[in-house]
Design an enzyme around this catalytic site. Structure first.
Site, PDB file in Angstrom:
ATOM      1  N   SER A  50       4.861  -8.469  -5.685  1.00  0.00           N
ATOM      2  CA  SER A  50       6.024  -8.850  -4.455  1.00  0.00           C
ATOM      3  C   SER A  50       5.590  -9.686  -3.785  1.00  0.00           C
ATOM      4  O   SER A  50       6.758  -9.920  -3.367  1.00  0.00           O
ATOM      5  CB  SER A  50       5.794  -6.961  -3.531  1.00  0.00           C
ATOM      6  OG  SER A  50       5.643  -5.758  -3.820  1.00  0.00           O
ATOM      7  N   ARG A  51       4.227 -10.048  -3.732  1.00  0.00           N
ATOM      8  CA  ARG A  51       4.414 -11.281  -2.537  1.00  0.00           C
ATOM      9  C   ARG A  51       5.066 -13.086  -3.743  1.00  0.00           C
ATOM     10  O   ARG A  51       4.922 -13.021  -2.449  1.00  0.00           O
ATOM     11  CB  ARG A  51       2.937 -11.876  -2.514  1.00  0.00           C
ATOM     12  CG  ARG A  51       2.126 -10.400  -1.901  1.00  0.00           C
ATOM     13  CD  ARG A  51       1.202 -10.795  -1.228  1.00  0.00           C
ATOM     14  NE  ARG A  51      -0.007 -10.043  -0.254  1.00  0.00           N
ATOM     15  CZ  ARG A  51      -0.012  -9.403  -0.963  1.00  0.00           C
ATOM     16  NH1 ARG A  51      -0.627  -8.382  -1.271  1.00  0.00           N
ATOM     17  NH2 ARG A  51      -0.612  -8.022   0.899  1.00  0.00           N
ATOM     18  N   LYS A  56      -2.597  -5.617 -12.941  1.00  0.00           N
ATOM     19  CA  LYS A  56      -2.919  -6.728 -12.578  1.00  0.00           C
ATOM     20  C   LYS A  56      -3.585  -6.941 -10.854  1.00  0.00           C
ATOM     21  O   LYS A  56      -4.253  -7.615 -10.173  1.00  0.00           O
ATOM     22  CB  LYS A  56      -1.662  -6.996 -11.409  1.00  0.00           C
ATOM     23  CG  LYS A  56      -1.873  -7.544 -10.296  1.00  0.00           C
ATOM     24  CD  LYS A  56      -0.576  -8.965 -10.258  1.00  0.00           C
ATOM     25  CE  LYS A  56      -0.674 -10.291  -9.637  1.00  0.00           C
ATOM     26  NZ  LYS A  56      -0.286  -9.219  -8.186  1.00  0.00           N
ATOM     27  N   GLY A  81       6.299  -0.527  -2.259  1.00  0.00           N
ATOM     28  CA  GLY A  81       7.565  -0.533  -2.832  1.00  0.00           C
ATOM     29  C   GLY A  81       7.708  -2.294  -2.248  1.00  0.00           C
ATOM     30  O   GLY A  81       7.148  -3.111  -3.320  1.00  0.00           O
ATOM     31  N   HIS A 130       6.377  -2.603 -11.151  1.00  0.00           N
ATOM     32  CA  HIS A 130       7.188  -0.691 -11.271  1.00  0.00           C
ATOM     33  C   HIS A 130       7.628  -0.050 -11.928  1.00  0.00           C
ATOM     34  O   HIS A 130       6.973   1.320 -11.977  1.00  0.00           O
ATOM     35  CB  HIS A 130       6.974  -1.066  -9.039  1.00  0.00           C
ATOM     36  CG  HIS A 130       6.446  -2.653  -8.166  1.00  0.00           C
ATOM     37  ND1 HIS A 130       7.102  -2.782  -7.873  1.00  0.00           N
ATOM     38  CD2 HIS A 130       5.242  -2.117  -7.940  1.00  0.00           C
ATOM     39  CE1 HIS A 130       5.238  -3.423  -6.961  1.00  0.00           C
ATOM     40  NE2 HIS A 130       5.185  -2.419  -6.696  1.00  0.00           N
ATOM     41  N   HIS A 190       8.994  -4.500  -8.153  1.00  0.00           N
ATOM     42  CA  HIS A 190       9.513  -5.354  -8.996  1.00  0.00           C
ATOM     43  C   HIS A 190       9.860  -4.119 -10.614  1.00  0.00           C
ATOM     44  O   HIS A 190       9.657  -3.490 -10.770  1.00  0.00           O
ATOM     45  CB  HIS A 190       8.493  -6.621  -9.146  1.00  0.00           C
ATOM     46  CG  HIS A 190       7.572  -5.884  -8.704  1.00  0.00           C
ATOM     47  ND1 HIS A 190       6.433  -5.472  -9.989  1.00  0.00           N
ATOM     48  CD2 HIS A 190       6.595  -6.453  -8.077  1.00  0.00           C
ATOM     49  CE1 HIS A 190       5.624  -5.675 -10.161  1.00  0.00           C
ATOM     50  NE2 HIS A 190       5.363  -6.144  -8.667  1.00  0.00           N
ATOM     51  N   ASP A 191       9.768  -5.323 -11.690  1.00  0.00           N
ATOM     52  CA  ASP A 191       9.937  -4.901 -12.740  1.00  0.00           C
ATOM     53  C   ASP A 191       8.801  -4.157 -13.626  1.00  0.00           C
ATOM     54  O   ASP A 191       8.401  -3.180 -14.326  1.00  0.00           O
ATOM     55  CB  ASP A 191       9.826  -5.771 -14.021  1.00  0.00           C
ATOM     56  CG  ASP A 191      12.054  -5.885 -14.327  1.00  0.00           C
ATOM     57  OD1 ASP A 191      12.729  -4.992 -13.057  1.00  0.00           O
ATOM     58  OD2 ASP A 191      12.273  -6.664 -14.993  1.00  0.00           O
ATOM     59  N   GLN A 238      -8.017  -2.976  -7.730  1.00  0.00           N
ATOM     60  CA  GLN A 238      -8.212  -1.617  -7.334  1.00  0.00           C
ATOM     61  C   GLN A 238      -8.116  -0.648  -8.392  1.00  0.00           C
ATOM     62  O   GLN A 238      -8.408   0.797  -7.944  1.00  0.00           O
ATOM     63  CB  GLN A 238      -6.852  -2.371  -6.736  1.00  0.00           C
ATOM     64  CG  GLN A 238      -5.641  -1.219  -6.357  1.00  0.00           C
ATOM     65  CD  GLN A 238      -4.313  -1.320  -5.601  1.00  0.00           C
ATOM     66  OE1 GLN A 238      -4.630  -1.734  -4.751  1.00  0.00           O
ATOM     67  NE2 GLN A 238      -3.650  -1.047  -6.809  1.00  0.00           N
ATOM     68  N   GLN A 294      -5.144  -1.345   4.949  1.00  0.00           N
ATOM     69  CA  GLN A 294      -5.677  -2.679   4.362  1.00  0.00           C
ATOM     70  C   GLN A 294      -5.021  -3.725   4.205  1.00  0.00           C
ATOM     71  O   GLN A 294      -5.343  -4.746   3.416  1.00  0.00           O
ATOM     72  CB  GLN A 294      -4.947  -1.877   2.033  1.00  0.00           C
ATOM     73  CG  GLN A 294      -3.837  -1.945   2.445  1.00  0.00           C
ATOM     74  CD  GLN A 294      -3.329  -1.015   0.669  1.00  0.00           C
ATOM     75  OE1 GLN A 294      -3.082  -0.543   0.683  1.00  0.00           O
ATOM     76  NE2 GLN A 294      -3.027  -2.313   0.557  1.00  0.00           N
TER      77      GLN A 294
HETATM   78  O1  PAF Z   1      -1.232  -1.391  -5.099  1.00  0.00           O
HETATM   79  C1  PAF Z   1      -0.428  -1.102  -4.491  1.00  0.00           C
HETATM   80  O2  PAF Z   1       0.498  -1.542  -3.975  1.00  0.00           O
HETATM   81  C2  PAF Z   1      -1.819  -0.654  -2.815  1.00  0.00           C
HETATM   82  O3  PAF Z   1      -2.243  -0.870  -2.784  1.00  0.00           O
HETATM   83  C3  PAF Z   1      -1.470   1.039  -2.947  1.00  0.00           C
HETATM   84  C4  PAF Z   1      -2.528   1.471  -4.680  1.00  0.00           C
HETATM   85  C5  PAF Z   1      -0.426   1.636  -2.568  1.00  0.00           C
HETATM   86  C6  PAF Z   1      -1.897   1.836  -1.830  1.00  0.00           C
HETATM   87  O4  PAF Z   1      -1.456   1.224  -1.135  1.00  0.00           O
END
Ligand code: PAF
Length: 285
Positions: free
Chosen positions: A188-189, A151, A33, A39, A36-37, A155, A63
């Site tokens: 988002s941060r 980014k 959630g 996403h 931002h642009d 991950q 996490q």
């Molecule tokens: O990148 C993220 O926002 C999170 O790490 C994800 C992939 C949604 C998993 O919670």
């Protein structure tokens, strides 16, 4: 009409199976959630790839480390829902933690080789949390495609490997990092940076670009390149560099003395109370 919102796992799975039975392809954008642009660009790419698009919003408690920002992570479901409605995404999937992790929950997904390097060194358990939630989301949404921003390069690499290693029949797609006009990678941060910190934040990307230029100019020693970055960042004392490393773009393998295949520079730094991460794919040798 606002976007259809689904909370229950069984409802999500049922709808996705109905779509599949009707011959529709589904693309999935997992998020936490505060959209931002960056996403929204993922959602647009998902719409280009498939007939149906599901966006999940779930701030995944497992996490976050005990001293991390789970409690203060930005939550703005109503605004996010409006953004997704205006883009025309099909479903906002917002499961709740009680259903995701019921009492007695005890199964986790872990990458034996790459969970504990880079960000994983400083965030013990973080990637285990990410791989676990994404595999649960994959098993619920059962998409054909899943899209992630590059980014979070580590991950993305880990999730692509997870899909391959655990036989998820899902194509994992990485999307280039979106940046504000001054170069700061969207996150988002960033919402939590003070105006003064926000003004300094693009210095990180500027220092990273200097590394790319030095490599293009013929410097191939990772240590020398990283010294360039550290020197440049030392001019901005507000930054506390957590790590800066140059690794193989394909699989995050460590280089020895010389960069001899396509590389990526990965950086994490604290600015005030905010931890920024960024990366830059450096051109080949
Ligand atoms: O990148 C993220 O926002 C999170 O790490 C994800 C992939 C949604 C998993 O919670």
């Amino acid at each position: 009409m606002p976007i259809r919102t689904i909370i229950a796992l069984a409802d999500m799975r049922q709808l996705s199976r109905e779509w599949r039975a009707a011959g529709k392809k589904t693309a999935f954008v997992p998020t936490m959630g505060a959209l931002h642009d960056g996403h929204l660009a993922l959602v647009r790419e998902a719409q280009n790839k498939a007939d149906r698009v599901v966006v999940s919003i779930f701030v995944n408690p497992i996490q976050f480390g005990p001293k991390e920002d789970f409690a203060s992570y930005p939550r703005m479901l109503q605004l996010d829902s409006e953004k997704l409605t205006s883009l025309g995404a099909d479903v906002l999937f917002a499961p709740n933690a009680a259903e995701m992790y019921p009492a007695g929950y005890e199964t986790y997904v872990y990458n034996d080789k790459r969970s504990d390097i880079l960000c994983g060194r400083f965030r013990p358990g973080h990637f285990q949390g990410v791989l676990t939630i994404v595999s649960k989301l994959f098993n619920t949404v059962e998409p054909d495609f899943a899209l992630f921003g590059k980014k979070d390069y580590q991950q993305f690499t880990l999730l692509r490997k997870m899909a391959q290693d655990l036989c998820f029949p899902i194509e994992v797609i990485g999307h280039p990092t979106l940046r504000d006009p001054d170069g700061l990678a969207m996150s988002s941060r960033n919402l939590r940076l003070t105006p003064e910190e926000r003004a300094l934040a693009p210095e990180l990307y500027r220092a990273m670009q200097m590394v790319k230029e030095a490599l293009q100019g013929g410097q191939k020693k990772p240590q020398v390149l990283l010294d360039t970055l550290k020197k440049q960042l030392s001019h901005v004392p507000a930054f506390r560099l957590e790590y800066a490393e140059i690794r193989a773009a394909a699989d995050l393998a460590d280089f020895g003395e010389t960069i001899d295949q396509p590389a990526v520079l990965l950086v994490a730094a604290h600015l005030g109370s905010v931890r920024l991460i960024d990366n830059l794919e450096l051109s080949g040798p």
